[in-house]
Design a protein around this motif. Structure first.
Motif, PDB file in Angstrom:
ATOM      1  N   ALA A 137       0.837  -1.206   0.000  1.00  0.00           N
ATOM      2  CA  ALA A 137       0.000   0.000   0.000  1.00  0.00           C
ATOM      3  C   ALA A 137       0.872   1.257   0.000  1.00  0.00           C
ATOM      4  N   ALA A 138       1.936   1.266   0.789  1.00  0.00           N
ATOM      5  CA  ALA A 138       2.827   2.425   0.846  1.00  0.00           C
ATOM      6  C   ALA A 138       3.538   2.623  -0.493  1.00  0.00           C
ATOM      7  N   GLN A 139       3.946   1.543  -1.135  1.00  0.00           N
ATOM      8  CA  GLN A 139       4.611   1.648  -2.439  1.00  0.00           C
ATOM      9  C   GLN A 139       3.654   2.162  -3.510  1.00  0.00           C
ATOM     10  N   ARG A 140       2.416   1.676  -3.478  1.00  0.00           N
ATOM     11  CA  ARG A 140       1.418   2.172  -4.442  1.00  0.00           C
ATOM     12  C   ARG A 140       1.201   3.670  -4.280  1.00  0.00           C
ATOM     13  N   GLU A 141       1.110   4.127  -3.044  1.00  0.00           N
ATOM     14  CA  GLU A 141       0.906   5.548  -2.784  1.00  0.00           C
ATOM     15  C   GLU A 141       2.113   6.358  -3.267  1.00  0.00           C
ATOM     16  N   LYS A 142       3.299   5.843  -3.029  1.00  0.00           N
ATOM     17  CA  LYS A 142       4.509   6.531  -3.479  1.00  0.00           C
ATOM     18  C   LYS A 142       4.513   6.646  -5.009  1.00  0.00           C
ATOM     19  N   LEU A 143       4.155   5.571  -5.693  1.00  0.00           N
ATOM     20  CA  LEU A 143       4.116   5.596  -7.159  1.00  0.00           C
ATOM     21  C   LEU A 143       3.004   6.499  -7.684  1.00  0.00           C
ATOM     22  N   ARG A 144       1.890   6.551  -6.963  1.00  0.00           N
ATOM     23  CA  ARG A 144       0.777   7.396  -7.373  1.00  0.00           C
ATOM     24  C   ARG A 144       1.187   8.863  -7.397  1.00  0.00           C
ATOM     25  N   ARG A 145       2.069   9.254  -6.496  1.00  0.00           N
ATOM     26  CA  ARG A 145       2.524  10.649  -6.410  1.00  0.00           C
ATOM     27  C   ARG A 145       3.746  10.926  -7.285  1.00  0.00           C
ATOM     28  N   ASP A 146       4.416   9.915  -7.745  1.00  0.00           N
ATOM     29  CA  ASP A 146       5.644  10.068  -8.524  1.00  0.00           C
ATOM     30  C   ASP A 146       5.319  10.428  -9.974  1.00  0.00           C
ATOM     31  N   PRO A 147       5.967  11.435 -10.545  1.00  0.00           N
ATOM     32  CA  PRO A 147       5.661  11.837 -11.928  1.00  0.00           C
ATOM     33  C   PRO A 147       5.876  10.715 -12.950  1.00  0.00           C
ATOM     34  N   ILE A 148       6.922   9.949 -12.790  1.00  0.00           N
ATOM     35  CA  ILE A 148       7.162   8.845 -13.725  1.00  0.00           C
ATOM     36  C   ILE A 148       6.096   7.764 -13.539  1.00  0.00           C
ATOM     37  N   GLY A 149       5.766   7.459 -12.290  1.00  0.00           N
ATOM     38  CA  GLY A 149       4.707   6.492 -12.028  1.00  0.00           C
ATOM     39  C   GLY A 149       3.376   6.925 -12.595  1.00  0.00           C
ATOM     40  N   GLN A 150       3.089   8.218 -12.513  1.00  0.00           N
ATOM     41  CA  GLN A 150       1.844   8.756 -13.078  1.00  0.00           C
ATOM     42  C   GLN A 150       1.837   8.604 -14.597  1.00  0.00           C
TER      43      GLN A 150
END
Length: 88
Positions: free
Chosen positions: A68-81
């Protein structure tokens, strides 16, 4: 049958194939169904929950990764977005 002997919590996905873009193999694994005779003989099935464990949740647990923490981090990351937008 590893699923029968080890159980769904003790199997990890792995490949010796160079997976630059693993989407196709993940999609094939998700679509894969055990033949009825194997399901009946061993009393196991590859449910979506079991497949999720094999594809990554078991490894995350083994390495102490909070999904869950990794998903949230990726959700906020420009590359992840950007990657999420491309995958949609």
């Amino acid at each position: 049958n590893l699923l029968y002997w080890l159980g769904p919590d003790r199997i990890l996905f792995g490949s010796d194939y160079a997976l630059w873009s693993p989407r196709w193999i993940i999609e094939r694994f998700i679509a894969f169904e055990l033949p009825p005779d194997i399901r009946d003989e061993f009393g196991v099935d590859l449910t979506l929950e079991t497949k999720r464990k094999i594809l990554g949740e078991n490894a995350a647990r083994l390495y102490g990764i909070d999904i869950a923490a990794q998903r949230e981090k990726l959700r906020r990351d420009p590359i992840g977005q950007r990657l999420a937008a491309m995958a949609a």
